[in-house]
Scaffold this motif. Structure first.
Motif, PDB file in Angstrom:
ATOM      1  N   GLU A  92       0.856  -1.187   0.000  1.00  0.00           N
ATOM      2  CA  GLU A  92       0.000   0.000   0.000  1.00  0.00           C
ATOM      3  C   GLU A  92       0.894   1.240   0.000  1.00  0.00           C
ATOM      4  OE1 GLU A  92      -3.421   0.070   0.275  1.00  0.00           O
ATOM      5  OE2 GLU A  92      -3.890  -2.038   0.680  1.00  0.00           O
ATOM      6  N   VAL A  93       0.599   2.164  -0.915  1.00  0.00           N
ATOM      7  CA  VAL A  93       1.420   3.378  -1.016  1.00  0.00           C
ATOM      8  C   VAL A  93       0.514   4.599  -1.150  1.00  0.00           C
ATOM      9  CG1 VAL A  93       3.411   2.194  -2.054  1.00  0.00           C
ATOM     10  CG2 VAL A  93       1.615   3.122  -3.538  1.00  0.00           C
ATOM     11  N   PRO A  94       0.996   5.775  -0.745  1.00  0.00           N
ATOM     12  CA  PRO A  94       0.190   6.997  -0.907  1.00  0.00           C
ATOM     13  C   PRO A  94       0.102   7.406  -2.371  1.00  0.00           C
ATOM     14  CG  PRO A  94       2.354   7.505  -0.007  1.00  0.00           C
ATOM     15  CD  PRO A  94       2.250   6.021  -0.037  1.00  0.00           C
ATOM     16  N   LEU A  95      -0.926   8.181  -2.695  1.00  0.00           N
ATOM     17  CA  LEU A  95      -1.058   8.682  -4.051  1.00  0.00           C
ATOM     18  C   LEU A  95       0.095   9.636  -4.350  1.00  0.00           C
ATOM     19  CD1 LEU A  95      -4.898   9.371  -4.300  1.00  0.00           C
ATOM     20  CD2 LEU A  95      -3.630   7.217  -4.370  1.00  0.00           C
ATOM     21  N   GLY A  96       0.596   9.552  -5.582  1.00  0.00           N
ATOM     22  CA  GLY A  96       1.750  10.356  -5.954  1.00  0.00           C
ATOM     23  C   GLY A  96       3.056   9.586  -5.893  1.00  0.00           C
ATOM     24  N   THR A  97       2.961   8.274  -5.596  1.00  0.00           N
ATOM     25  CA  THR A  97       4.167   7.441  -5.515  1.00  0.00           C
ATOM     26  C   THR A  97       4.569   6.963  -6.909  1.00  0.00           C
ATOM     27  OG1 THR A  97       3.602   6.655  -3.293  1.00  0.00           O
ATOM     28  CG2 THR A  97       5.150   5.324  -4.555  1.00  0.00           C
ATOM     29  N   ILE A  98       5.851   7.082  -7.208  1.00  0.00           N
ATOM     30  CA  ILE A  98       6.394   6.518  -8.447  1.00  0.00           C
ATOM     31  C   ILE A  98       7.374   5.413  -8.076  1.00  0.00           C
ATOM     32  CG2 ILE A  98       6.156   8.690  -9.704  1.00  0.00           C
ATOM     33  CD1 ILE A  98       9.229   8.926  -9.555  1.00  0.00           C
ATOM     34  N   CYS A 109       6.178   2.775 -12.979  1.00  0.00           N
ATOM     35  CA  CYS A 109       4.774   3.128 -12.850  1.00  0.00           C
ATOM     36  C   CYS A 109       4.618   4.295 -11.894  1.00  0.00           C
ATOM     37  CB  CYS A 109       3.955   1.931 -12.358  1.00  0.00           C
ATOM     38  SG  CYS A 109       4.430   1.359 -10.705  1.00  0.00           S
ATOM     39  N   GLU A 110       3.406   4.842 -11.845  1.00  0.00           N
ATOM     40  CA  GLU A 110       3.054   5.856 -10.868  1.00  0.00           C
ATOM     41  C   GLU A 110       1.635   5.580 -10.384  1.00  0.00           C
ATOM     42  OE1 GLU A 110       2.513   9.841 -12.456  1.00  0.00           O
ATOM     43  OE2 GLU A 110       2.535   9.023 -14.480  1.00  0.00           O
ATOM     44  N   ILE A 111       1.412   5.833  -9.115  1.00  0.00           N
ATOM     45  CA  ILE A 111       0.117   5.592  -8.488  1.00  0.00           C
ATOM     46  C   ILE A 111      -0.550   6.940  -8.235  1.00  0.00           C
ATOM     47  CG2 ILE A 111      -1.085   4.636  -6.507  1.00  0.00           C
ATOM     48  CD1 ILE A 111       0.158   2.500  -8.225  1.00  0.00           C
ATOM     49  N   THR A 112      -1.704   7.163  -8.856  1.00  0.00           N
ATOM     50  CA  THR A 112      -2.373   8.461  -8.740  1.00  0.00           C
ATOM     51  C   THR A 112      -3.823   8.362  -8.286  1.00  0.00           C
ATOM     52  OG1 THR A 112      -2.978   8.369 -11.095  1.00  0.00           O
ATOM     53  CG2 THR A 112      -0.917   9.493 -10.529  1.00  0.00           C
ATOM     54  N   GLU A 117      -4.217  -0.458  -8.736  1.00  0.00           N
ATOM     55  CA  GLU A 117      -3.240  -1.527  -8.549  1.00  0.00           C
ATOM     56  C   GLU A 117      -2.394  -1.694  -9.798  1.00  0.00           C
ATOM     57  OE1 GLU A 117      -4.863  -5.212  -7.281  1.00  0.00           O
ATOM     58  OE2 GLU A 117      -5.484  -4.479  -5.310  1.00  0.00           O
ATOM     59  N   ILE A 118      -1.094  -1.748  -9.608  1.00  0.00           N
ATOM     60  CA  ILE A 118      -0.158  -1.950 -10.711  1.00  0.00           C
ATOM     61  C   ILE A 118       0.816  -3.043 -10.302  1.00  0.00           C
ATOM     62  CG2 ILE A 118       1.726  -0.932 -12.057  1.00  0.00           C
ATOM     63  CD1 ILE A 118       0.294   1.700 -11.996  1.00  0.00           C
ATOM     64  N   ILE A 119       1.015  -4.002 -11.203  1.00  0.00           N
ATOM     65  CA  ILE A 119       1.959  -5.084 -10.927  1.00  0.00           C
ATOM     66  C   ILE A 119       3.373  -4.549 -11.104  1.00  0.00           C
ATOM     67  CG2 ILE A 119       2.774  -7.352 -11.642  1.00  0.00           C
ATOM     68  CD1 ILE A 119      -0.060  -7.992 -12.568  1.00  0.00           C
ATOM     69  N   LEU A 120       4.117  -4.549 -10.020  1.00  0.00           N
ATOM     70  CA  LEU A 120       5.495  -4.070 -10.064  1.00  0.00           C
ATOM     71  C   LEU A 120       6.414  -5.139 -10.641  1.00  0.00           C
ATOM     72  CD1 LEU A 120       7.427  -1.762  -9.259  1.00  0.00           C
ATOM     73  CD2 LEU A 120       7.621  -2.834  -7.012  1.00  0.00           C
ATOM     74  N   LEU A 121       6.294  -6.364 -10.134  1.00  0.00           N
ATOM     75  CA  LEU A 121       7.060  -7.506 -10.648  1.00  0.00           C
ATOM     76  C   LEU A 121       6.104  -8.679 -10.836  1.00  0.00           C
ATOM     77  CD1 LEU A 121      10.274  -7.426  -8.406  1.00  0.00           C
ATOM     78  CD2 LEU A 121      10.026  -6.562 -10.730  1.00  0.00           C
ATOM     79  N   LYS A 122       6.042  -9.206 -12.041  1.00  0.00           N
ATOM     80  CA  LYS A 122       5.160 -10.331 -12.317  1.00  0.00           C
ATOM     81  C   LYS A 122       5.767 -11.631 -11.794  1.00  0.00           C
ATOM     82  CE  LYS A 122       2.619  -8.749 -16.400  1.00  0.00           C
ATOM     83  NZ  LYS A 122       2.249  -9.072 -17.800  1.00  0.00           N
ATOM     84  N   LYS A 160       5.770  11.910  -4.608  1.00  0.00           N
ATOM     85  CA  LYS A 160       5.614  13.294  -5.048  1.00  0.00           C
ATOM     86  C   LYS A 160       4.253  13.769  -4.563  1.00  0.00           C
ATOM     87  CE  LYS A 160       8.401  12.712  -9.255  1.00  0.00           C
ATOM     88  NZ  LYS A 160       8.408  12.842 -10.726  1.00  0.00           N
ATOM     89  N   VAL A 161       4.254  14.778  -3.733  1.00  0.00           N
ATOM     90  CA  VAL A 161       3.022  15.221  -3.093  1.00  0.00           C
ATOM     91  C   VAL A 161       1.986  15.647  -4.131  1.00  0.00           C
ATOM     92  CG1 VAL A 161       2.031  17.069  -1.705  1.00  0.00           C
ATOM     93  CG2 VAL A 161       4.052  15.871  -0.901  1.00  0.00           C
ATOM     94  N   LEU A 162       0.760  15.151  -3.956  1.00  0.00           N
ATOM     95  CA  LEU A 162      -0.352  15.525  -4.819  1.00  0.00           C
ATOM     96  C   LEU A 162      -1.146  16.648  -4.154  1.00  0.00           C
ATOM     97  CD1 LEU A 162      -1.639  12.022  -5.905  1.00  0.00           C
ATOM     98  CD2 LEU A 162      -0.916  13.793  -7.455  1.00  0.00           C
ATOM     99  N   ALA A 163      -1.222  17.792  -4.811  1.00  0.00           N
ATOM    100  CA  ALA A 163      -1.983  18.917  -4.265  1.00  0.00           C
ATOM    101  C   ALA A 163      -2.480  19.775  -5.416  1.00  0.00           C
ATOM    102  CB  ALA A 163      -1.119  19.745  -3.313  1.00  0.00           C
ATOM    103  N   ASP A 164      -3.543  20.552  -5.143  1.00  0.00           N
ATOM    104  CA  ASP A 164      -4.049  21.478  -6.158  1.00  0.00           C
ATOM    105  C   ASP A 164      -3.120  22.671  -6.316  1.00  0.00           C
ATOM    106  OD1 ASP A 164      -6.578  20.100  -6.704  1.00  0.00           O
ATOM    107  OD2 ASP A 164      -7.079  20.637  -4.649  1.00  0.00           O
TER     108      ASP A 164
END
Length: 335
Positions: A92-98, A109-112, A117-122, A160-164
């Motif tokens: 589990e990672v915060p939004l904005g993680t690459i 990948c990047e999680i936004t 869910e993104i497979i990092l290693l198959k 990377k912090v996600l903000a408006d």
């Protein structure tokens, strides 16, 4: 956010599971003299998966997780029974993680989004049982496939912090004071450089129960793009902000020069940052006598909307929120 709790960089060794081996088995039943091949396939190995979670704002929970390993797939069995898949490992990672590979630097990948869910290693594929290799000329195949091995990589996770809105300015420009004045965030505030050592997020309430997110990011200095001061640790957090709010104190000797220095550091780090919507706030107006305000207006940079504010007297704060809200919605409409 306490600085000891905000972790925006971790390096972990991740390994996906190996696939199970296919089974080499022949049907053996009473009254069946020559049963054919019936070896089942092996199960795939477990994946290493990243999942976005809006309840997280730091990578602290992964700071001491140096090794993660998914489970191996189970071998196939006779009777064409396929082995069970290896259990996945979900981080589990915060939004904005690459995520990027440590050895090559390649971004994977990047999680936004929450729940993304993104497979990092198959995981490795399971091997085929001997049932797959029978033919008219080979009705008793004596081989089955082994499972594929899993992948093992050193992976870097960066937040990377996600903000408006991201606040951009030299140390002591009044960024933390503004954030504390317009939101419930309570960043550390003091009259010395680099009071803010980690990004602080605040939810700014707006009219009709609406709101937007503002990020107070550690102050920039000249040479930050080359790693001076907080350097790259600071600059990468700007990339995820929709609007950049430049803040320069009213008592600065040369407002125009300071603005261009800030622009140059952003350009050197990532030229695309200059394409973001920008607004200039001249802060600490409570320190300037009324008769000197016209002088400041004559020294402002061209081509950028400017607002005079004071977090102490609340001057210009509502106008600033109005402008930010209108620009956020304009940006969303364009997208």
């Amino acid at each position: 956010m306490a600085s000891s709790n905000f972790i925006d960089y971790v390096k972990i060794n991740a390994k996906s599971g190996a696939g199970g081996a296919g089974s080499m088995h022949f049907r053996r039943e009473k009254h069946v003299e020559k049963g054919g091949p019936d070896g089942g396939d092996g199960g795939r190995g477990g994946h290493v998966i990243l999942r976005g979670n809006t309840q997280l704002w730091t990578l602290l929970h992964l700071k001491y997780t140096k090794h993660v390993k998914a489970f191996n797939g189970v071998n196939g069995e006779g009777g064409r029974r396929t082995g069970a898949e290896g259990k996945d490992i979900v981080l589990e990672v915060p939004l904005g993680t690459i995520a990027r590979m440590a050895e090559t630097g390649e971004q994977v990948c990047e999680i936004t989004e929450d729940g993304q869910e993104i497979i990092l290693l198959k995981g490795g594929r399971g091997g085929l049982g001997n049932d797959h290799f029978k033919s008219a000329t080979n009705q008793t195949p004596q081989h089955a496939q082994p499972g594929e091995p899993g992948r093992e990589e050193w992976v870097i996770l960066e937040l990377k912090v996600l903000a408006d809105v991201g606040l951009v300015g030299f140390p002591n420009a009044g960024k933390s004071t503004l954030l504390s004045a317009v939101s419930a965030a309570k960043p550390e505030i003091a009259d010395y450089p680099f009071t803010t050592l980690v990004p602080n997020l605040g939810v700014v309430p707006y009219r009709d129960f609406r709101s937007f997110v503002m990020a107070d990011i550690p102050g920039i200095i000249e040479g930050a793009s080359q790693g001076k001061g907080l350097g790259i640790r600071f600059l990468r957090h700007i990339e995820r902000n929709s609007i950049l709010l430049f803040m320069i104190p009213a008592d600065t000797e040369d407002i125009l020069a300071e603005y261009h220095t800030l622009l140059e550091e952003l350009k050197l780090y990532n030229p695309s940052l200059l394409d973001k919507d920008r607004l200039l706030a001249i802060s600490k107006m409570d320190l300037i006598p009324e008769e000197f305000r016209d002088e400041i207006k004559d020294k402002l940079p061209e081509g950028i909307s400017t607002i005079f504010i004071s977090a102490i007297t609340q001057e210009g704060i509502e106008q600033l929120k109005d402008y930010i809200w209108s620009r956020i919605n304009t940006t969303l409409d364009v997208k």
